[in-house]
Design a protein around this motif. Structure first.
Motif, mmCIF file in Angstrom:
data_model
loop_
_atom_site.group_PDB
_atom_site.id
_atom_site.type_symbol
_atom_site.label_atom_id
_atom_site.label_comp_id
_atom_site.label_asym_id
_atom_site.label_seq_id
_atom_site.Cartn_x
_atom_site.Cartn_y
_atom_site.Cartn_z
ATOM 1 N N LEU A 137 69.854 89.134 13.960
ATOM 2 C CA LEU A 137 69.569 88.444 15.374
ATOM 3 C C LEU A 137 68.914 87.125 15.406
ATOM 4 N N SER A 138 68.425 86.847 14.109
ATOM 5 C CA SER A 138 67.694 85.535 13.975
ATOM 6 C C SER A 138 66.488 85.604 14.820
ATOM 7 N N ILE A 139 65.642 86.905 14.529
ATOM 8 C CA ILE A 139 64.407 87.045 15.117
ATOM 9 C C ILE A 139 63.422 87.053 13.806
ATOM 10 N N PRO A 140 62.190 86.179 13.996
ATOM 11 C CA PRO A 140 61.158 86.273 12.980
ATOM 12 C C PRO A 140 60.858 87.861 12.739
ATOM 13 N N CYS A 141 60.787 88.304 11.652
ATOM 14 C CA CYS A 141 60.361 89.719 11.242
ATOM 15 C C CYS A 141 59.265 89.945 10.012
ATOM 16 N N PRO A 142 58.219 90.772 10.355
ATOM 17 C CA PRO A 142 57.235 90.795 9.428
ATOM 18 C C PRO A 142 57.706 91.502 8.249
ATOM 19 N N SER A 143 56.995 91.163 7.113
ATOM 20 C CA SER A 143 57.305 91.556 5.812
ATOM 21 C C SER A 143 57.444 93.231 5.762
ATOM 22 N N GLU A 144 58.255 93.648 4.622
ATOM 23 C CA GLU A 144 58.260 95.157 4.363
ATOM 24 C C GLU A 144 56.736 95.850 4.445
ATOM 25 N N LYS A 145 56.041 94.933 3.764
ATOM 26 C CA LYS A 145 54.773 95.568 3.680
ATOM 27 C C LYS A 145 53.953 95.872 4.859
ATOM 28 N N LEU B 20 54.727 89.366 29.812
ATOM 29 C CA LEU B 20 55.657 88.301 29.043
ATOM 30 C C LEU B 20 55.762 87.106 30.135
ATOM 31 N N HIS B 21 55.803 86.097 29.676
ATOM 32 C CA HIS B 21 56.259 85.088 30.503
ATOM 33 C C HIS B 21 57.745 85.233 30.931
ATOM 34 N N PRO B 22 58.068 84.830 32.147
ATOM 35 C CA PRO B 22 59.418 84.959 32.738
ATOM 36 C C PRO B 22 60.434 84.322 31.900
ATOM 37 N N ALA B 23 59.990 83.140 31.224
ATOM 38 C CA ALA B 23 60.958 82.478 30.347
ATOM 39 C C ALA B 23 61.329 82.972 29.165
ATOM 40 N N SER B 24 60.533 84.297 28.753
ATOM 41 C CA SER B 24 60.713 84.648 27.199
ATOM 42 C C SER B 24 62.148 84.704 26.759
ATOM 43 N N HIS B 25 62.115 84.544 25.599
ATOM 44 C CA HIS B 25 63.398 84.521 25.125
ATOM 45 C C HIS B 25 64.291 85.803 24.960
ATOM 46 N N VAL B 26 63.542 86.855 25.029
ATOM 47 C CA VAL B 26 64.100 88.293 25.003
ATOM 48 C C VAL B 26 64.793 88.309 26.299
ATOM 49 N N LEU B 27 64.065 87.940 27.304
ATOM 50 C CA LEU B 27 64.721 88.451 28.517
ATOM 51 C C LEU B 27 66.086 87.809 29.163
ATOM 52 N N HIS B 28 66.104 86.600 28.324
ATOM 53 C CA HIS B 28 67.345 85.775 28.748
ATOM 54 C C HIS B 28 68.477 85.765 27.738
ATOM 55 N N TYR B 29 68.151 85.958 26.310
ATOM 56 C CA TYR B 29 69.236 85.649 25.392
ATOM 57 C C TYR B 29 69.160 86.788 24.343
ATOM 58 N N GLY B 30 68.482 87.926 24.747
ATOM 59 C CA GLY B 30 68.493 89.537 24.259
ATOM 60 C C GLY B 30 68.069 89.481 22.747
ATOM 61 N N GLY C 236 65.697 76.861 27.712
ATOM 62 C CA GLY C 236 66.743 76.020 27.017
ATOM 63 C C GLY C 236 67.146 76.520 25.846
ATOM 64 N N ALA C 237 66.691 77.721 25.243
ATOM 65 C CA ALA C 237 66.712 78.204 23.799
ATOM 66 C C ALA C 237 68.008 79.019 23.518
ATOM 67 N N ALA C 238 68.932 78.722 24.520
ATOM 68 C CA ALA C 238 70.150 79.806 24.444
ATOM 69 C C ALA C 238 70.511 79.756 22.908
ATOM 70 N N GLY C 239 70.719 78.539 22.499
ATOM 71 C CA GLY C 239 71.364 78.058 21.034
ATOM 72 C C GLY C 239 70.511 78.223 19.703
ATOM 73 N N SER C 240 69.152 78.641 20.315
ATOM 74 C CA SER C 240 68.242 78.685 19.032
ATOM 75 C C SER C 240 67.417 79.831 19.008
ATOM 76 N N PRO C 241 67.076 80.115 17.906
ATOM 77 C CA PRO C 241 66.142 81.328 17.677
ATOM 78 C C PRO C 241 64.856 81.278 18.530
ATOM 79 N N SER C 242 64.338 82.289 18.768
ATOM 80 C CA SER C 242 62.884 82.337 19.306
ATOM 81 C C SER C 242 61.949 82.068 18.169
ATOM 82 N N GLU C 243 60.982 81.025 18.546
ATOM 83 C CA GLU C 243 59.858 80.491 17.537
ATOM 84 C C GLU C 243 58.892 81.539 17.655
#
Ligand SMILES: *Cc1c(COP(=O)(O)O)cnc(C)c1O
Length: 343
Positions: free
Chosen positions: A94-102, A48-58, A140-147
């Motif tokens: 949590l505004s995280i992109p999620c795979p389809s149910e299928k 994981l890159h140290p700047a990964s969204h999950v590591l900073h903004y949960g 810098g993405a504290a206020g936006s979802p991980s893309e």
């Protein structure tokens, strides 16, 4: 590569819950607005890159469900549809992109198939930990979802949760703190566990409690990782679904089973005072969750007072409901609700 131990039954039954892993990891990446094809590869560390969204903004959520080895040697999943729907709900909150149910169903099923040798015989099972994290490199993405996102299905062969002997729990009733901020209760996310941990550690230190029952302003909600029930010979009482707490699949299953076993099931809000009344009248109290199924409360700690529940051990109704659920899961009884799916 992380070397996986051979799935020896002995090894699994003595290993602490969650410390052994299946050899294969099924995963899938979200980039440029779409999910790539799922892959299954030998379990390894993640880069994981140290700047990964999950590591900073949960930006992380997960599921916990089990596959069971049936008497015919096949592996069966318990209520896969419910767990998939809940993961999608967590991702939405949590505004995280999620795979389809299928895709989720296909990947979880693949993970079981690829780790079939790691599905232990009863009383063990293969615990599955589907996990979704935000991986965009941007502090810098504290206020936006991980893309970008990563979804993976980790597997862990587990033994009998009660291999060290079944023990009723000591539970601290806490009317001051909440487990999660309102609105995140329905999300199965690490951040809520992080928030509850301090309260649980204090309860251990100060009261030798196993867990905290969070009852902010007198509203009995749940413990750090399980739902809460009051049970007696005729009735099963639990909090009705709202956004303040995690909607357990075990909770729903206990209610449905309870109805079938002719209990009156009551979903209503209640207070710590009503817990004490229930106990005084000879009732039982229990926690529910995938890992331990149902565990009795042996002692409550409330306002520095200790209240023993019954004889302080597992109650007969709690045991009856738990055994009925386990029988369905292990293929030892009929499956009247079609909860078990082949893989
Ligand atoms: C996972 C979890 C539960 C139990 O859910 P099950 O689907 O029954 O395993 C209860 N409360 C919290 C906070 C949880 O994270």
């Amino acid at each position: 590569m992380i070397t996986a131990p051979t799935p020896m039954q002995d090894d699994i039954t003595i290993a602490p819950f969650g410390t052994r892993f299946g050899a294969q990891l099924t995963s899938c990446e979200y980039r440029s607005g779409q999910w790539a094809a799922p892959q299954t590869a030998p379990l390894d560390t993640l880069a994981l890159h140290p700047a990964s969204h999950v590591l900073h903004y949960g930006s992380a959520c997960f599921e916990g469900l089990k596959a069971y080895r049936w008497p015919d040697g096949s592996a069966r999943l318990f209520r896969l549809d419910r767990h998939v729907a809940r993961l999608q709900r967590s991702a939405e909150l949590l505004s995280i992109p999620c795979p389809s149910e299928k895709t989720l169903i296909a990947m979880i099923t693949t993970a079981v198939r690829e780790n079939h040798a790691f599905v232990p015989a009863p009383p063990g099972s293969l615990y599955l930990r589907p996990t979704l994290i935000g991986t965009t490199w941007n502090i810098g993405a504290a206020g936006s979802p991980s893309e970008e996102a990563l979804f993976f299905v980790l597997t862990s062969p587990v033994g009998n949760y009660f291999s060290c002997g079944e023990r009723a729990l000591r539970i601290l009733i806490d009317e001051k703190n909440r487990r999660t901020p309102p609105g995140l209760g329905e999300a199965k996310t690490g951040g809520s566990y992080a928030a509850a941990l301090h309260h649980t550690i204090c309860a251990k230190m100060n009261h030798n409690a196993d867990q905290v029952l969070f009852c902010p302003d007198g509203d009995v909600q749940e413990t750090g990782a399980s739902n809460f029930f009051l049970i007696n010979d005729r009735e099963i009482l639990t909090k009705p679904l709202d956004s303040s707490f995690l909607h357990g699949v075990t909770r729903d299953s206990v209610l449905r089973l309870g109805e079938q076993l002719q209990y009156r099931t009551i979903e209503k809000d209640f207070t710590p005072g009503e817990i004490l009344d229930w106990i005084e009248r000879g009732g039982e109290a229990a926690l529910s969750g995938t890992a331990a199924v149902m565990t009795s409360v042996g002692t409550f700690i409330y306002n520095n007072r200790e209240i023993v529940v019954g004889d302080g051990r597992t109650g007969p109704n709690t045991r009856r409901l738990r055994d009925a659920l386990l029988a369905i899961q292990h293929g030892a009884s009929d499956d009247p609700f079609a909860w078990m799916s082949a893989i």
